[in-house]
Design an enzyme around this catalytic site. Structure first.
Site, PDB file in Angstrom:
ATOM      1  N   VAL A   8       0.866  -1.176   0.000  1.00 28.00           N
ATOM      2  CA  VAL A   8       0.000   0.000   0.000  1.00 28.00           C
ATOM      3  C   VAL A   8       0.900   1.221   0.000  1.00 28.00           C
ATOM      4  O   VAL A   8       2.069   1.158   0.392  1.00 28.00           O
ATOM      5  CB  VAL A   8      -0.978   0.028   1.204  1.00 28.00           C
ATOM      6  CG1 VAL A   8      -2.043  -1.048   1.071  1.00 28.00           C
ATOM      7  CG2 VAL A   8      -0.243  -0.106   2.522  1.00 28.00           C
ATOM      8  N   SER A   9       0.339   2.354  -0.434  1.00 28.17           N
ATOM      9  CA  SER A   9       1.157   3.548  -0.631  1.00 28.17           C
ATOM     10  C   SER A   9       1.477   4.307   0.646  1.00 28.17           C
ATOM     11  O   SER A   9       2.491   4.988   0.725  1.00 28.17           O
ATOM     12  CB  SER A   9       0.468   4.498  -1.611  1.00 28.17           C
ATOM     13  OG  SER A   9       0.339   3.867  -2.857  1.00 28.17           O
ATOM     14  N   THR A  10       0.601   4.235   1.644  1.00 29.64           N
ATOM     15  CA  THR A  10       0.831   5.025   2.857  1.00 29.64           C
ATOM     16  C   THR A  10       0.630   4.172   4.106  1.00 29.64           C
ATOM     17  O   THR A  10      -0.025   3.127   4.070  1.00 29.64           O
ATOM     18  CB  THR A  10      -0.138   6.230   2.930  1.00 29.64           C
ATOM     19  OG1 THR A  10      -1.469   5.725   3.006  1.00 29.64           O
ATOM     20  CG2 THR A  10       0.005   7.133   1.720  1.00 29.64           C
ATOM     21  N   GLN A  13      -3.027   3.180   5.153  1.00 30.71           N
ATOM     22  CA  GLN A  13      -3.792   2.187   4.402  1.00 30.71           C
ATOM     23  C   GLN A  13      -3.545   0.790   4.960  1.00 30.71           C
ATOM     24  O   GLN A  13      -2.524   0.528   5.588  1.00 30.71           O
ATOM     25  CB  GLN A  13      -3.410   2.232   2.921  1.00 30.71           C
ATOM     26  CG  GLN A  13      -3.808   3.526   2.238  1.00 30.71           C
ATOM     27  CD  GLN A  13      -3.319   3.563   0.799  1.00 30.71           C
ATOM     28  OE1 GLN A  13      -2.157   3.285   0.538  1.00 30.71           O
ATOM     29  NE2 GLN A  13      -4.210   3.916  -0.112  1.00 30.71           N
TER      30      GLN A  13
END
Length: 189
Positions: A8-10, A13
């Site tokens: 996931v990007s962050t 998340q």
């Protein structure tokens, strides 16, 4: 062996949805590499570790392409690294991505993607060269402006008057290397 990769990007998340899909597919949770980092980052420690630990015959399972890569070029590089280890990759959502067999359709799509990636690089290169030629025709050479323009005359004058390099550096607030470069350009050193 089946090996999973979830990203996931962050930090905010959750990886749960991806992990559930991978476990439902048959992966052991201990064989899923997890990462919370943007896909645009070229250095992804868990991805690199996973590829490093791959054995011949392993298959990397991802939920979809966006989890492993954000660009065609990056995806193709990752696929090449996986293949070099004698392993394959399969996407659960993007079913065309499955390098585990000799499916001519999958090979064709990867070849097309590779060609499009090369075309993209060539077009960027061509536009860059055209832009540089256009700027040069308008009298712009590019690069950062030279400090020499502002203080070259002062450096030359001070040097001709007998000032030491150390004093010229202090007065002009230029680096020693820049002062020497200016003196060389003025044929004084």
């Amino acid at each position: 062996m089946l090996v999973g990769y979830a990203r996931v990007s962050t930090e905010g998340q959750s990886l749960n949805r991806q992990i559930d899909m991978l476990v439902d597919y048959g992966l052991d949770k201990r064989n899923i590499y997890q990462e919370k980092i943007s896909g645009t980052k070229l250095r992804r420690d868990q991805l690199d570790k996973m590829i490093e630990e791959l054995q011949e015959g392993d298959t990397v399972i991802i939920t979809d392409l966006t989890r492993i890569s954000r660009s065609t070029k990056d995806l193709l590089n990752i696929i090449d690294r996986i293949k070099e280890k004698g392993a394959s990759i399969k996407s659960l959502k993007d079913t065309w991505l499955d390098t585990s067999g000799d499916n001519p359709y999958n090979s064709f799509l990867l070849t097309v993607m590779s060609g499009l990636s090369q075309l993209e690089r060539d077009l960027i290169s061509q536009r860059t060269k055209e832009g540089l030629r256009s700027a040069k025709a308008r009298g712009r050479n590019g690069g950062r402006p030279s400090k020499r323009n502002d203080k070259a005359d002062t450096v030359g004058l001070l040097y001709r008057e007998g000032y030491k390099i150390v004093d010229i550096v202090k007065q002009t607030e230029l680096s020693r290397a820049t002062v020497y470069r200016i003196l060389k350009d003025l044929n004084l050193k």
